[in-house]
Design a protein around this motif. Structure first.
Motif, PDB file in Angstrom:
ATOM      1  N   ARG A 120       0.817  -1.214   0.000  1.00 48.92           N
ATOM      2  CA  ARG A 120       0.000   0.000   0.000  1.00 48.92           C
ATOM      3  C   ARG A 120       0.851   1.264   0.000  1.00 48.92           C
ATOM      4  O   ARG A 120       0.377   2.338   0.251  1.00 48.92           O
ATOM      5  N   GLY A 121       2.135   1.100  -0.249  1.00 48.41           N
ATOM      6  CA  GLY A 121       3.029   2.255  -0.314  1.00 48.41           C
ATOM      7  C   GLY A 121       4.316   1.983   0.418  1.00 48.41           C
ATOM      8  O   GLY A 121       4.399   1.117   1.266  1.00 48.41           O
ATOM      9  N   GLY A 122       5.375   2.708   0.029  1.00 48.96           N
ATOM     10  CA  GLY A 122       6.634   2.593   0.730  1.00 48.96           C
ATOM     11  C   GLY A 122       7.758   2.027  -0.093  1.00 48.96           C
ATOM     12  O   GLY A 122       8.899   2.037   0.334  1.00 48.96           O
ATOM     13  N   CYS A 123       7.513   1.525  -1.278  1.00 46.94           N
ATOM     14  CA  CYS A 123       8.579   0.972  -2.101  1.00 46.94           C
ATOM     15  C   CYS A 123       8.597   1.730  -3.421  1.00 46.94           C
ATOM     16  O   CYS A 123       7.626   1.699  -4.168  1.00 46.94           O
ATOM     17  N   ALA A 124       9.688   2.392  -3.692  1.00 47.86           N
ATOM     18  CA  ALA A 124       9.740   3.258  -4.861  1.00 47.86           C
ATOM     19  C   ALA A 124      10.296   2.568  -6.101  1.00 47.86           C
ATOM     20  O   ALA A 124      10.059   3.018  -7.202  1.00 47.86           O
ATOM     21  N   VAL A 125      11.059   1.500  -5.950  1.00 46.49           N
ATOM     22  CA  VAL A 125      11.704   0.862  -7.096  1.00 46.49           C
ATOM     23  C   VAL A 125      11.455  -0.637  -7.050  1.00 46.49           C
ATOM     24  O   VAL A 125      11.608  -1.258  -6.009  1.00 46.49           O
ATOM     25  N   GLY A 126      11.086  -1.228  -8.185  1.00 39.01           N
ATOM     26  CA  GLY A 126      10.869  -2.663  -8.252  1.00 39.01           C
ATOM     27  C   GLY A 126       9.540  -3.057  -7.636  1.00 39.01           C
ATOM     28  O   GLY A 126       8.744  -2.231  -7.232  1.00 39.01           O
ATOM     29  N   SER A 127       9.339  -4.373  -7.569  1.00 38.21           N
ATOM     30  CA  SER A 127       8.087  -4.850  -6.995  1.00 38.21           C
ATOM     31  C   SER A 127       8.122  -4.627  -5.488  1.00 38.21           C
ATOM     32  O   SER A 127       9.157  -4.762  -4.856  1.00 38.21           O
ATOM     33  N   PRO A 128       6.981  -4.278  -4.902  1.00 33.96           N
ATOM     34  CA  PRO A 128       6.972  -4.016  -3.457  1.00 33.96           C
ATOM     35  C   PRO A 128       7.157  -5.307  -2.671  1.00 33.96           C
ATOM     36  O   PRO A 128       6.779  -6.384  -3.127  1.00 33.96           O
ATOM     37  N   PRO A 129       7.742  -5.207  -1.475  1.00 35.48           N
ATOM     38  CA  PRO A 129       7.874  -6.382  -0.622  1.00 35.48           C
ATOM     39  C   PRO A 129       6.504  -6.990  -0.330  1.00 35.48           C
ATOM     40  O   PRO A 129       5.520  -6.276  -0.164  1.00 35.48           O
ATOM     41  N   ALA A 130       6.453  -8.316  -0.276  1.00 37.08           N
ATOM     42  CA  ALA A 130       5.196  -8.992   0.018  1.00 37.08           C
ATOM     43  C   ALA A 130       4.841  -8.875   1.498  1.00 37.08           C
ATOM     44  O   ALA A 130       3.697  -8.632   1.852  1.00 37.08           O
ATOM     45  N   HIS A 131       5.839  -9.054   2.365  1.00 38.68           N
ATOM     46  CA  HIS A 131       5.609  -9.061   3.811  1.00 38.68           C
ATOM     47  C   HIS A 131       6.802  -8.409   4.498  1.00 38.68           C
ATOM     48  O   HIS A 131       7.935  -8.600   4.083  1.00 38.68           O
ATOM     49  N   LEU A 132       6.552  -7.675   5.581  1.00 40.50           N
ATOM     50  CA  LEU A 132       7.630  -7.074   6.367  1.00 40.50           C
ATOM     51  C   LEU A 132       7.764  -7.814   7.682  1.00 40.50           C
ATOM     52  O   LEU A 132       6.819  -7.871   8.474  1.00 40.50           O
ATOM     53  N   GLY A 133       8.929  -8.378   7.908  1.00 32.57           N
ATOM     54  CA  GLY A 133       9.197  -9.124   9.129  1.00 32.57           C
ATOM     55  C   GLY A 133      10.571  -8.783   9.666  1.00 32.57           C
ATOM     56  O   GLY A 133      11.154  -7.763   9.311  1.00 32.57           O
ATOM     57  N   LEU A 134      11.102  -9.654  10.529  1.00 31.03           N
ATOM     58  CA  LEU A 134      12.415  -9.386  11.093  1.00 31.03           C
ATOM     59  C   LEU A 134      13.153 -10.650  11.445  1.00 31.03           C
ATOM     60  O   LEU A 134      12.565 -11.693  11.701  1.00 31.03           O
ATOM     61  N   ARG A 135      14.459 -10.495  11.424  1.00 31.42           N
ATOM     62  CA  ARG A 135      15.407 -11.512  11.873  1.00 31.42           C
ATOM     63  C   ARG A 135      16.441 -10.727  12.663  1.00 31.42           C
ATOM     64  O   ARG A 135      16.892  -9.678  12.228  1.00 31.42           O
ATOM     65  N   LEU A 136      16.797 -11.214  13.804  1.00 35.67           N
ATOM     66  CA  LEU A 136      17.745 -10.503  14.643  1.00 35.67           C
ATOM     67  C   LEU A 136      19.138 -11.101  14.522  1.00 35.67           C
ATOM     68  O   LEU A 136      19.294 -12.280  14.200  1.00 35.67           O
ATOM     69  N   VAL A 137      20.120 -10.277  14.762  1.00 33.69           N
ATOM     70  CA  VAL A 137      21.498 -10.739  14.865  1.00 33.69           C
ATOM     71  C   VAL A 137      21.968 -10.401  16.265  1.00 33.69           C
ATOM     72  O   VAL A 137      21.336  -9.622  16.980  1.00 33.69           O
ATOM     73  N   ARG A 138      23.085 -10.996  16.618  1.00 34.71           N
ATOM     74  CA  ARG A 138      23.600 -10.789  17.972  1.00 34.71           C
ATOM     75  C   ARG A 138      25.098 -10.622  17.890  1.00 34.71           C
ATOM     76  O   ARG A 138      25.785 -11.425  17.252  1.00 34.71           O
TER      77      ARG A 138
END
Length: 187
Positions: free
Chosen positions: A165-183
């Motif tokens: 619904r918005g937020g990606c200016a180039v290419g196909s928009p991300p399907a899902h926004l999630g996270l992976r952490l590093v330590r």
């Protein structure tokens, strides 16, 4: 983390008062293996504060360079563009390569890197800690958007939960926004 944070892990944060957002899964999805998605950068910041407070700390989002380095073995090579005119290069991203399904899939549905990290080539794009301030040169303490990593990098405003619904200016928009952490500290 070997896997992205799951809905079950996220909802533990919610149940303990660390995360305002409660996540739900669709019918036939297992909260223990379904990636937590629909998350803004602010949501992710709540989770980071919660997990660091309840553990011995050291968790953070990866930097773009770290994410790209870890994902390189499983990401497809960039195809040569169909168009060489700089005004038309955007069109190449819509015409080349197979399109990934936008359906959310459980952990282990995609490739595993030689380092044992799973699903970096999946359709969940992961928040990074790198600020995108654009031409404005805004201070990172007041960052308007952050990079998410997936099929390509995208700058997504920090309040966006649904990039389609918005937020990606180039290419196909991300399907899902999630996270992976590093330590930074060893386990």
């Amino acid at each position: 983390m070997k896997h992205e944070v799951t809905v079950a892990e996220w909802n533990r944060c919610h149940a303990e008062g660390g995360c305002a957002l409660e996540l739900r899964t669709r019918a036939k999805q297992d909260a223990g293996t379904t990636p937590a998605t629909g998350l803004s950068y602010l949501d992710v910041s709540e989770y980071l504060a919660w997990i660091n407070a309840r553990s011995d700390g050291g968790y953070r989002l990866p930097r773009v360079a770290e994410w790209e380095n870890l994902a390189a073995p499983v990401l497809p090579e960039e195809p040569d563009p169909i168009f060489t005119d700089p005004d038309l290069t955007w069109a190449s991203t819509y015409l080349l390569g197979e399109q990934k399904s936008r359906a959310l899939r459980p952990q282990g549905s995609y490739a595993t890197t030689p380092d044992g990290i799973v699903d970096m080539d999946g359709n969940v794009w992961e928040w990074t800690q790198d600020c995108y301030a654009g031409a404005s040169g805004a201070s990172t303490s007041r960052c308007p958007a952050y990079f998410v990593a997936g099929e390509h990098l995208a700058a997504v405003p920090f309040l966006v939960r649904d990039p389609a619904r918005g937020g990606c200016a180039v290419g196909s928009p991300p399907a899902h926004l999630g996270l992976r952490l590093v330590r930074d500290t060893p386990l």
